[in-house]
Design a protein around this motif. Structure first.
Motif, PDB file in Angstrom:
ATOM      1  N   TYR A 179      -4.647  46.446  38.986  1.00 55.74           N
ATOM      2  CA  TYR A 179      -3.601  47.429  39.279  1.00 55.74           C
ATOM      3  C   TYR A 179      -4.086  48.856  39.043  1.00 55.74           C
ATOM      4  O   TYR A 179      -3.713  49.776  39.741  1.00 55.74           O
ATOM      5  N   ILE A 180      -4.922  49.056  38.043  1.00 55.21           N
ATOM      6  CA  ILE A 180      -5.418  50.389  37.709  1.00 55.21           C
ATOM      7  C   ILE A 180      -6.402  50.878  38.755  1.00 55.21           C
ATOM      8  O   ILE A 180      -6.308  52.003  39.239  1.00 55.21           O
ATOM      9  N   ILE A 181      -7.343  50.043  39.084  1.00 59.32           N
ATOM     10  CA  ILE A 181      -8.380  50.431  40.036  1.00 59.32           C
ATOM     11  C   ILE A 181      -7.771  50.753  41.395  1.00 59.32           C
ATOM     12  O   ILE A 181      -8.294  51.569  42.141  1.00 59.32           O
ATOM     13  N   ALA A 182      -6.650  50.179  41.718  1.00 66.58           N
ATOM     14  CA  ALA A 182      -6.024  50.391  43.016  1.00 66.58           C
ATOM     15  C   ALA A 182      -5.499  51.799  43.224  1.00 66.58           C
ATOM     16  O   ALA A 182      -5.351  52.238  44.356  1.00 66.58           O
ATOM     17  N   TRP A 183      -5.234  52.560  42.164  1.00 67.07           N
ATOM     18  CA  TRP A 183      -4.614  53.874  42.365  1.00 67.07           C
ATOM     19  C   TRP A 183      -5.279  55.038  41.645  1.00 67.07           C
ATOM     20  O   TRP A 183      -4.913  56.195  41.863  1.00 67.07           O
ATOM     21  N   ASP A 184      -6.273  54.811  40.792  1.00 71.96           N
ATOM     22  CA  ASP A 184      -6.840  55.912  40.015  1.00 71.96           C
ATOM     23  C   ASP A 184      -7.446  57.018  40.875  1.00 71.96           C
ATOM     24  O   ASP A 184      -7.302  58.204  40.584  1.00 71.96           O
ATOM     25  N   HIS A 185      -8.102  56.650  41.963  1.00 67.91           N
ATOM     26  CA  HIS A 185      -8.728  57.651  42.830  1.00 67.91           C
ATOM     27  C   HIS A 185      -7.694  58.517  43.553  1.00 67.91           C
ATOM     28  O   HIS A 185      -7.933  59.690  43.799  1.00 67.91           O
TER      29      HIS A 185
END
Length: 190
Positions: free
Chosen positions: A64-70
């Motif tokens: 879930y984190i990797i999906a939106w950090d950028h």
């Protein structure tokens, strides 16, 4: 991870903060060592905290984190950089307003958060490796302290030479970092 890998990671994570701090230093009136260390400490503290947050979140829910950090980094850096570009363009060359003595605490924290989201993503990845997250976070924070402080001092010399263009360039650098993060995470151009 061995000591050399940790040091390489630490300095790699500090590069965005270094670039941003050059722009911050260029917009100040002759920042001294005290202001450089203040900026470096803020950037370093945030950069040390974010991989720990990422590590904790990675243990809980990495996908879930990797999906939106950028997207968050791109948006924050785009807003901050765009604001700097607009402010620099609106500033008249004959304007008598003196440069700031220092940046506000919250502006530095916001910029530091925006440039350290990649460290949070690294923290997520570190959750799956056999690493001492506290040692790694301390190394990242220390490297960022050194690099951001150096960036402010370098910006001190670039600011007077570049005049009002320093703020515009600083904004363009922040927007560029945001675009680079987005492009890298989306896998565009390579």
């Amino acid at each position: 991870m061995n000591m050399y890998a940790t040091l390489i990671l630490a300095f790699a994570m500090s590069m965005d903060a270094f670039a941003a701090s050059i722009g911050k230093g260029a917009t100040l009136e002759r920042p001294g060592l005290k202001e450089a260390l203040r900026t470096g400490a803020i950037f370093g503290a945030v950069e040390a905290i974010t991989p720990v947050i990422g590590w904790v979140m990675g243990i809980a829910a990495s996908k879930y984190i990797i999906a939106w950090d950028h997207w968050v980094a791109f948006t924050l850096l785009g807003i901050l950089g765009g604001r700097m570009v607009i402010h620099g363009c609106l500033k008249k060359t004959t304007e008598q307003q003196p440069p700031r003595a220092k940046h506000s605490f919250w502006l530095l924290v916001t910029t530091a958060i925006a440039t350290s989201l990649d460290a949070m993503a690294v923290g997520v990845g570190l959750a799956f490796l056999q690493v001492n997250i506290l040692t790694t976070a301390l190394a990242i924070g220390s490297a960022t302290l050194v690099m951001a402080s150096s960036g402010v001092l370098l910006g001190r010399f670039l600011g007077p030479v570049m005049g009002k263009w320093a703020e515009i360039l600083g904004g363009v650098v922040l927007v560029g970092i945001g675009c680079h993060i987005l492009i890298e995470h989306l896998g565009l151009f390579g």
